[in-house]
Write an enzyme that holds these catalytic residues in place. Structure first.
Site, PDB file in Angstrom:
ATOM      1  N   VAL A  26      37.237  41.864  45.296  1.00 44.05           N
ATOM      2  CA  VAL A  26      37.425  40.932  46.406  1.00 44.05           C
ATOM      3  C   VAL A  26      37.749  41.699  47.681  1.00 44.05           C
ATOM      4  O   VAL A  26      38.602  42.597  47.673  1.00 44.05           O
ATOM      5  CB  VAL A  26      38.565  39.937  46.084  1.00 44.05           C
ATOM      6  CG1 VAL A  26      38.818  39.007  47.260  1.00 44.05           C
ATOM      7  CG2 VAL A  26      38.231  39.131  44.836  1.00 44.05           C
ATOM      8  N   ASP A  71      42.291  29.130  33.473  1.00 49.07           N
ATOM      9  CA  ASP A  71      42.670  30.541  33.581  1.00 49.07           C
ATOM     10  C   ASP A  71      43.901  30.662  34.482  1.00 49.07           C
ATOM     11  O   ASP A  71      43.947  31.495  35.381  1.00 49.07           O
ATOM     12  CB  ASP A  71      41.498  31.351  34.151  1.00 49.07           C
ATOM     13  CG  ASP A  71      41.634  32.845  33.886  1.00 49.07           C
ATOM     14  OD1 ASP A  71      42.424  33.227  33.000  1.00 49.07           O
ATOM     15  OD2 ASP A  71      40.956  33.640  34.568  1.00 49.07           O
ATOM     16  N   LEU A 131      40.793  43.973  48.305  1.00 52.26           N
ATOM     17  CA  LEU A 131      42.117  43.404  48.046  1.00 52.26           C
ATOM     18  C   LEU A 131      42.469  43.502  46.565  1.00 52.26           C
ATOM     19  O   LEU A 131      43.629  43.666  46.195  1.00 52.26           O
ATOM     20  CB  LEU A 131      42.152  41.927  48.468  1.00 52.26           C
ATOM     21  CG  LEU A 131      42.085  41.611  49.954  1.00 52.26           C
ATOM     22  CD1 LEU A 131      41.954  40.106  50.154  1.00 52.26           C
ATOM     23  CD2 LEU A 131      43.334  42.128  50.659  1.00 52.26           C
ATOM     24  N   ALA A 132      41.458  43.339  45.713  1.00 50.64           N
ATOM     25  CA  ALA A 132      41.678  43.359  44.260  1.00 50.64           C
ATOM     26  C   ALA A 132      40.385  43.773  43.581  1.00 50.64           C
ATOM     27  O   ALA A 132      39.286  43.558  44.109  1.00 50.64           O
ATOM     28  CB  ALA A 132      42.125  41.989  43.766  1.00 50.64           C
ATOM     29  N   SER A 133      40.535  44.359  42.387  1.00 44.28           N
ATOM     30  CA  SER A 133      39.363  44.800  41.633  1.00 44.28           C
ATOM     31  C   SER A 133      39.584  44.507  40.158  1.00 44.28           C
ATOM     32  O   SER A 133      40.651  44.797  39.613  1.00 44.28           O
ATOM     33  CB  SER A 133      39.140  46.302  41.837  1.00 44.28           C
ATOM     34  OG  SER A 133      38.069  46.764  41.048  1.00 44.28           O
ATOM     35  N   SER A 173      37.229  43.710  36.145  1.00 44.45           N
ATOM     36  CA  SER A 173      36.087  44.205  35.372  1.00 44.45           C
ATOM     37  C   SER A 173      34.766  43.599  35.814  1.00 44.45           C
ATOM     38  O   SER A 173      33.725  44.242  35.731  1.00 44.45           O
ATOM     39  CB  SER A 173      36.312  43.925  33.888  1.00 44.45           C
ATOM     40  OG  SER A 173      36.519  42.547  33.680  1.00 44.45           O
ATOM     41  N   VAL A 174      34.785  42.356  36.279  1.00 50.25           N
ATOM     42  CA  VAL A 174      33.542  41.667  36.628  1.00 50.25           C
ATOM     43  C   VAL A 174      33.257  41.718  38.121  1.00 50.25           C
ATOM     44  O   VAL A 174      32.103  41.804  38.537  1.00 50.25           O
ATOM     45  CB  VAL A 174      33.593  40.197  36.143  1.00 50.25           C
ATOM     46  CG1 VAL A 174      32.418  39.390  36.679  1.00 50.25           C
ATOM     47  CG2 VAL A 174      33.592  40.154  34.610  1.00 50.25           C
TER      48      VAL A 174
END
EC number: 2.7.-.-
Length: 533
Positions: free
Chosen positions: A140, A289, A132-134, A136-137
């Site tokens: 998902v 955050d 779904l998302a990428s 640097s750390v």
């Protein structure tokens, strides 16, 4: 490891040359003359180079992007340190995006199976290999548990730790070098900045910590109409894998969809402010955050909108003393009582005790009076804190990581609120909250709670007195640092004498010998004399 470090050094050198960062470094006024001369003699500076039509901020941003995710995240953190950076550089670094290509799903599945100790199909009825998302750390993936719950699975990138260690090591080398060659750089505490970043990035690598943060935040707002935090599925959480409830909300930046469902934008903006102050002052635990990518809006009840928060990897908290000083600072500030603001900074220990309050007051007035010439609804709360911190830095204010996090979060919340509802008067929303909180601090219920805490200190009273006497009897005792309890911002003198009286009262109430009173009175006098030294 040494080979990796050497390769990273070559990479850094190439990026410095490509974006002419050596020009920026040599222009720094803090640079000593001999280092400026040495820099001018670098071999590549004698070769013909094409001209770059870029601002210094853009060059630095592009360089950090080229150096990869660890430097990108460092740049993002630097962008929040506006007390250290010029505005043009801070504004440019704020555009850094923590987006990188996803790593192969086979590696994600392998890491999940290693962490959970089970095959993917034994845990999930469905697992979507396309992320779904990428970032640097981590990245998902969507999934469904065998028990039927729709979830998201966050997994840390493989082989990330060696790269982080190498990059952090180089950042420390550069920071120490800056401190060694320039007194002006030392004033900016670059090593402390890198150290704070190291803690942040290491914390983000532990997904159990993020899971605990999310659970705490969810518990704090259980049943609240203001904020919803997804449920953590602890049975499937590990240091490198996090499984949470999947939420379906509208990204807070998708204004068109929010308008289509007739969201009350004024209520949404004001609730964002209320959530912030509730976290900071009621709970002393805040999501640090809260940029737009981590905030969604529930599709239910758009006339009474509810926020949804994700990604609790970075949180902040304040001590009781910091809460109190911050609230009193803000109230005094908006009353334009600069004398009180200056005195509170000194009393809190945020600036050195030897700071001249008159000079500090004058500096605050000079910076802040122009701000207050605007209508209150046009004043940026975050900018007020920022200008205050910038002024305090000139008076050697120590870095307060929790206050830096708070100021960054407030800027995010305020910017988001004004985007949703440009007429947002943040002070009108915050002032009643702060004044109510200050009244509750002296309510009978709170005073009783404080009284109970005083009683808990009684068993330690005699040991504290013995420790102090022993310390003062040692050679050079007067040059030694004070014990932690003495250097605290609490009024320990009042507390200790109060504790003595409580002990005496307890002894009488329990039928103990009244002859114990003289000993306690003597102890009180001794402690008084010791603390007066």
């Amino acid at each position: 490891m040494k080979l990796l470090a050497f390769r990273r050094l070559l990479r850094i050198q190439r990026v410095v040359v490509r974006y002419r960062l050596d020009d920026l470094i040599l222009e720094l006024p803090m640079l000593p003359w001999w280092l400026r001369l040495l820099g001018a003699a670098l071999p590549w500076r004698w070769l013909p180079r094409r001209k770059l039509e870029l601002t210094r901020g853009a060059r630095l941003r592009l360089a950090l992007q080229d150096l990869g995710p660890i430097f990108i995240k460092f740049g993002q953190i630097l962008s929040t340190r506006r007390d250290l950076l010029p505005d043009d550089i801070a504004n440019e670094l704020a555009w850094l995006q923590d987006k990188v290509p996803p790593f192969p799903p086979e590696l994600a599945v392998k890491r999940i199976e290693e962490q959970l100790g089970a095959k993917i199909e034994q845990v999930f009825a469905r697992f979507e290999r396309e992320p779904l998302a990428s970032a640097s750390v981590a990245q998902v993936h969507a999934a469904r548990l065998k028990s039927g719950e729709e979830v998201v699975v966050k997994v840390i990138r493989p082989n990330l730790e060696p790269v982080i260690r190498s990059d952090i090591a180089w950042l420390f080398i550069l920071a120490r070098l800056a401190e060694r060659v320039s007194s002006e750089a030392r004033r900016l505490h670059p090593v402390e900045v890198v150290s704070d970043y190291e803690k942040t990035i290491v914390d983000e690598l532990d997904l159990l910590r993020e899971a605990a943060n999310a659970s705490q935040l969810r518990r704090n707002f259980e049943g609240s109409p203001l904020l919803y935090v997804p449920q953590v599925y602890w049975d499937w959480c590990r240091p490198k894998v996090l499984v949470m409830e999947r939420i379906y909300g509208i990204p807070v930046t998708d204004l068109e969809t929010l308008r289509d469902q007739r969201t009350d934008f004024k209520a949404l903006a004001e609730r964002g402010v209320e959530i912030f102050f509730t976290q900071v002052f009621r709970d002393s635990f805040f999501h640090a955050d809260m940029h737009p990518g981590n905030i969604f809006v529930s599709t239910r009840a758009p006339w009474s909108p509810q926020y949804i928060a994700v990604d609790c990897g970075i949180v902040g908290s304040l001590t009781d003393e910091d809460q109190d000083y911050l609230a009193r600072n803000l109230i005094a500030f908006f009353k334009r009582d600069y004398r009180k603001v200056a005195q509170l900074h000194i009393d809190s220990g945020w600036v050195p005790a030897e700071t001249k309050v008159n000079d500090f007051e004058a500096a605050i007035r000079t910076v802040c009076e122009p701000i207050f010439e605007k209508p209150l609804k046009d004043i940026s709360f975050g900018q007020v804190l920022l200008r205050l911190f910038q002024t305090a830095r000139r008076f050697n204010m120590e870095i307060q990581p929790q206050l830096v996090l708070l100021q960054k979060t407030l800027l995010n919340i305020e910017g988001l609120g004004r985007q949703l509802y440009p007429e947002l008067d943040l002070w009108a929303t915050a002032q009643p909250f702060l004044e109510r909180w200050m009244r509750e601090r002296v309510s009978p219920k709170q005073l009783l709670r404080n009284f109970q805490q005083q009683v808990e200190q009684v068993p330690h009273l005699s040991q504290m007195a013995r420790d102090t006497l022993e310390r003062l009897s040692q050679p050079h005792a007067h040059n030694a640092p004070p014990p932690e309890w003495k250097s605290s911002r609490h009024d320990w003198l009042g507390r200790l004498v109060g504790a003595v009286l409580l002990v005496g009262a307890a002894e009488v109430g329990l039928g103990q010998q009244l002859e114990a009173w003289p000993a306690w009175v003597m102890l009180a006098g001794g402690v008084f004399l010791i603390l007066r030294r």
